[in-house]
Design an enzyme around this catalytic site. Structure first.
Site, PDB file in Angstrom:
ATOM      1  N   HIS A  27       3.186  79.395  70.123  1.00 23.27           N
ATOM      2  CA  HIS A  27       3.704  79.325  71.488  1.00 23.27           C
ATOM      3  C   HIS A  27       2.674  78.651  72.393  1.00 23.27           C
ATOM      4  O   HIS A  27       3.000  77.810  73.230  1.00 23.27           O
ATOM      5  CB  HIS A  27       3.957  80.725  72.052  1.00 23.27           C
ATOM      6  CG  HIS A  27       4.968  81.542  71.284  1.00 23.27           C
ATOM      7  ND1 HIS A  27       4.619  82.654  70.584  1.00 23.27           N
ATOM      8  CD2 HIS A  27       6.300  81.393  71.121  1.00 23.27           C
ATOM      9  CE1 HIS A  27       5.701  83.177  70.017  1.00 23.27           C
ATOM     10  NE2 HIS A  27       6.738  82.425  70.328  1.00 23.27           N
ATOM     11  N   CYS A 136      19.018  86.872  63.759  1.00 27.64           N
ATOM     12  CA  CYS A 136      19.148  85.439  64.048  1.00 27.64           C
ATOM     13  C   CYS A 136      19.991  85.178  65.287  1.00 27.64           C
ATOM     14  O   CYS A 136      20.056  84.052  65.759  1.00 27.64           O
ATOM     15  CB  CYS A 136      19.784  84.703  62.879  1.00 27.64           C
ATOM     16  SG  CYS A 136      18.870  84.793  61.338  1.00 27.64           S
ATOM     17  N   CYS A 158      20.830  88.831  55.347  1.00 21.20           N
ATOM     18  CA  CYS A 158      20.390  87.546  55.877  1.00 21.20           C
ATOM     19  C   CYS A 158      19.197  87.047  55.072  1.00 21.20           C
ATOM     20  O   CYS A 158      18.254  87.786  54.804  1.00 21.20           O
ATOM     21  CB  CYS A 158      19.989  87.716  57.342  1.00 21.20           C
ATOM     22  SG  CYS A 158      19.139  86.286  58.019  1.00 21.20           S
ATOM     23  N   LYS A 308       3.390  77.822  57.037  1.00 23.11           N
ATOM     24  CA  LYS A 308       3.891  77.839  58.394  1.00 23.11           C
ATOM     25  C   LYS A 308       3.652  79.210  59.024  1.00 23.11           C
ATOM     26  O   LYS A 308       3.907  80.234  58.414  1.00 23.11           O
ATOM     27  CB  LYS A 308       5.392  77.563  58.357  1.00 23.11           C
ATOM     28  CG  LYS A 308       6.074  77.695  59.685  1.00 23.11           C
ATOM     29  CD  LYS A 308       7.574  77.791  59.501  1.00 23.11           C
ATOM     30  CE  LYS A 308       8.219  78.370  60.746  1.00 23.11           C
ATOM     31  NZ  LYS A 308       9.604  78.744  60.523  1.00 23.11           N
ATOM     32  N   LYS A 311       7.215  83.500  63.330  1.00 23.56           N
ATOM     33  CA  LYS A 311       7.487  84.536  64.305  1.00 23.56           C
ATOM     34  C   LYS A 311       7.919  85.818  63.614  1.00 23.56           C
ATOM     35  O   LYS A 311       7.484  86.896  63.946  1.00 23.56           O
ATOM     36  CB  LYS A 311       8.651  84.109  65.214  1.00 23.56           C
ATOM     37  CG  LYS A 311       8.336  82.980  66.144  1.00 23.56           C
ATOM     38  CD  LYS A 311       9.401  82.931  67.228  1.00 23.56           C
ATOM     39  CE  LYS A 311      10.236  81.682  67.115  1.00 23.56           C
ATOM     40  NZ  LYS A 311      11.129  81.501  68.268  1.00 23.56           N
TER      41      LYS A 311
END
Length: 531
Positions: A27, A136, A158, A308, A311
């Site tokens: 962020h 999501c 999910c 990566k 979050k």
RNA sequence: GGGGCGUUAGCUCAGUCGGUUAGAGCAAAGGACUCAUAAUCCUUCGGUCGUGGGUUCAAGCCCCACACGCCCUACCA
């Protein structure tokens, strides 16, 4: 390059951050990059407006708020004040505005926008049933639905969150996005720099060519959102709500003059949300009869240990873990310099510590220190007067002009890393120049005093140029340098210096009194180097 | 399955329109210097450009295949 026209509008945005997330360096990276671009344009005299903010609606926030026993607005208030506004301070962000999707101006603007689309026939009622992932905030396609394991054995979960999906049926309102497919493709064709970098553009074009479908823009299964104006049993889909912040923050539907002055914007986004900004958002604007954005620039991921940063996987590093040790300037410099803006980039503590030491402390910081020390020692802490110029002095002066112009060109192309590398040529050249000119040798002979003055005047003028050029990147250190140069009194505040003229010599008058310089980038003993 | 991107020195990365001996920074080794934050400057060391084919007078760059890695895949494709 076109001549810089006074008051050219430059409106730049970050995405608005989902308040439920914990702020991490990803962020902060987006914020810093946008801030550097904003500061550069602002200092160049452009009519700059930098917007950031928070996204606060949706089912996930409602659920975490409920779990914490508070109303969703109160939950969002708490997160904004405890996490998101402090983040901006931590990394020294110069935003002009901070919008929250719970602001009245936003909610009213969204309602007006929706009503207009409805009145103009871009929205219709439909119905569907599908598996929905709360994490999501969306209904999942088959490819993202997998069989659960462990506690969720036998259920469909999910693929991202590994949590059970819910089967939902809803009457929804749909936005006729499919109608804009051809216009979008024409846009990408006519304005090749609309989506940047080129890799992002390719991806967007390929996606739209596969065919666009209409977009569901309302939900009835929960009520934490902006009501659909003509049917209060529905709330607006969070993404449709969130994207509109860019126009509601600048006066859409409430202040036409302000809106006309600012819009359209340049959007800086992470590549994960490129599609929302480069496809859905322009389609929404086209439907409303508004200009599409100036640019949509997708930057890459920060990779930590080759992976990566995520979050939802809690691999985030909090920005203050870095700034507490190295300071906000180092944070800003490191991520802007070490990573090609637009591509993925690796973060490591070792690299951060090495660049801090080699480039900020030994390169720039020490340069300032040695020049000001000699001015103090040989000229009683005033800006020396230059005498006759030699080829070496001229080379420095011309380099300053060249890097200023080249850096500006790179910033126009969003190549922040290249702009910094360009400016850094002046840091390196000045260090070399001083070593070659040997002012400490010149100081031994009175006859050489004019030459000594020229060398130190040139070096000091170089520092002045560097302070101006690097101010958007390292605002604190350059402010200290500016004060030491006595430039505030002599020629005014640093952030009011015309950036595109930074390479012009002779701005600081000879005789300007200087002040002691605080160490710009103190040496830091880190775990990485003290083993 | 479809799509996008990446793979270049020990590390992190540049490399434009195909064009001489593939570049930088860091790290490593040596030297110079002393104004400065034990900083600076110079030199040296270091690469089968992921693999295999192809096009071309010429390929890191263009084409094909493969390997590895990353990302996207929008409710109903």
């Amino acid at each position: 390059m076109p001549e810089s026209s006074e008051n050219k509008s430059f409106f730049i945005t970050t995405p608005i951050f989902y308040v439920n997330d914990a702020p991490h360096i990803g962020h902060a990276y987006t914020e810093v990059a946008t801030d550097v671009l904003a500061r550069w344009h602002r200092q160049s005299g452009d009519d700059t407006w930098f917007l950031t903010g928070t996204d606060e609606h949706g089912q996930k926030i409602l659920r975490t708020a409920t779990a914490n026993g508070v109303a969703p607005k109160e939950w969002a208030d708490r997160l904004v004040e405890s996490a998101w506004r402090p983040l901006l301070n931590t990394i020294n962000i110069s935003n002009d505005d901070f919008i929250r999707t719970t602001d009245a101006r936003h909610e009213e603007g969204v309602a007006k926008f929706l009503q207009k689309l409805y009145d103009d026939g871009h929205v219709y009622a439909g119905e569907f049933e599908a598996l929905y992932c709360v994490g999501c905030e969306e209904f999942k396609p088959k490819s993202e639905i997998v069989d659960g394991t462990g506690a969720f054995e036998g259920e469909k979960v999910c693929a991202i969150h590994s949590k059970p999906l819910e089967l939902l049926q809803e009457k929804n309102y749909f936005f006729k996005m499919s109608a804009f497919q051809d216009r979008l493709l024409a846009l990408y064709e006519e304005r090749p720099d609309f989506v940047q970098p080129a890799s992002a553009r390719n991806e967007v074009i390929a996606f739209v060519q596969q065919g666009l479908e209409d977009l569901s823009i309302s939900r009835t299964s929960f009520d934490w959102g902006i009501p659909i104006p003509w049917d209060s049993s529905h709330v607006t889909y969070v993404w449709f709500d969130a994207l509109l912040n860019y126009v509601t923050a600048t006066g859409y539907g409430s202040n036409d003059e302000q809106f006309a002055r600012r819009w359209p914007a340049t959007h800086i986004v992470g590549k994960d949300i490129l599609r929302f900004h480069a496809v859905i958002w322009p389609a929404m604007l086209m439907a409303a009869g508004l200009p599409v954005p100036e640019h949509v620039f997708a930057h890459g991921w920060l990779l930590v240990g080759g992976e990566k940063m995520s979050k939802s996987k809690l691999t985030g590093i909090a920005p203050n873990e870095i700034t507490d040790t190295f300071g906000s300037d180092a944070f800003r410099y490191y991520f802007m310099r070490a990573i090609s803006f637009g591509q993925d980039g690796s973060f490591s503590w070792e690299d951060l510590a090495a660049r801090y030491q080699a480039e900020l402390a030994n390169g720039f910081g020490n340069l300032a220190s040695r020049v000001l020390a000699m001015n103090a020692k040989y000229f009683g802490s005033v800006q020396p007067a230059a005498a006759e110029e030699t080829a070496a002095d001229q080379a420095i002066r011309e380099l300053a002009l060249k890097v200023t112009s080249a850096a500006d060109t790179h910033i126009e192309r969003f190549a922040i890393h290249e702009a910094i590398a360009e400016i850094w040529q002046l840091v390196d050249a000045l260090n070399g120049y001083i070593t070659e000119q040997e002012p400490w040798v010149l100081a031994k002979s009175e006859e050489q005093k004019p030459r000594l003055g020229t060398v130190l005047a040139t070096a000091t003028e170089g520092l002045r140029a560097l302070a101006e050029l690097l101010h958007p990147v390292v605002p604190e250190a350059t402010a200290k340098l500016w004060a030491a140069l006595g430039a505030d009194e002599a020629i005014g505040a640093l952030d009011e210096q015309p950036l595109r003229d930074a390479g012009t010599w002779g701005r600081l008058p000879a005789g300007t009194p200087q002040q002691p310089l605080a160490v710009l980038f103190p040496r830091i003993e880190t775990d990485a180097e003290s083993k």
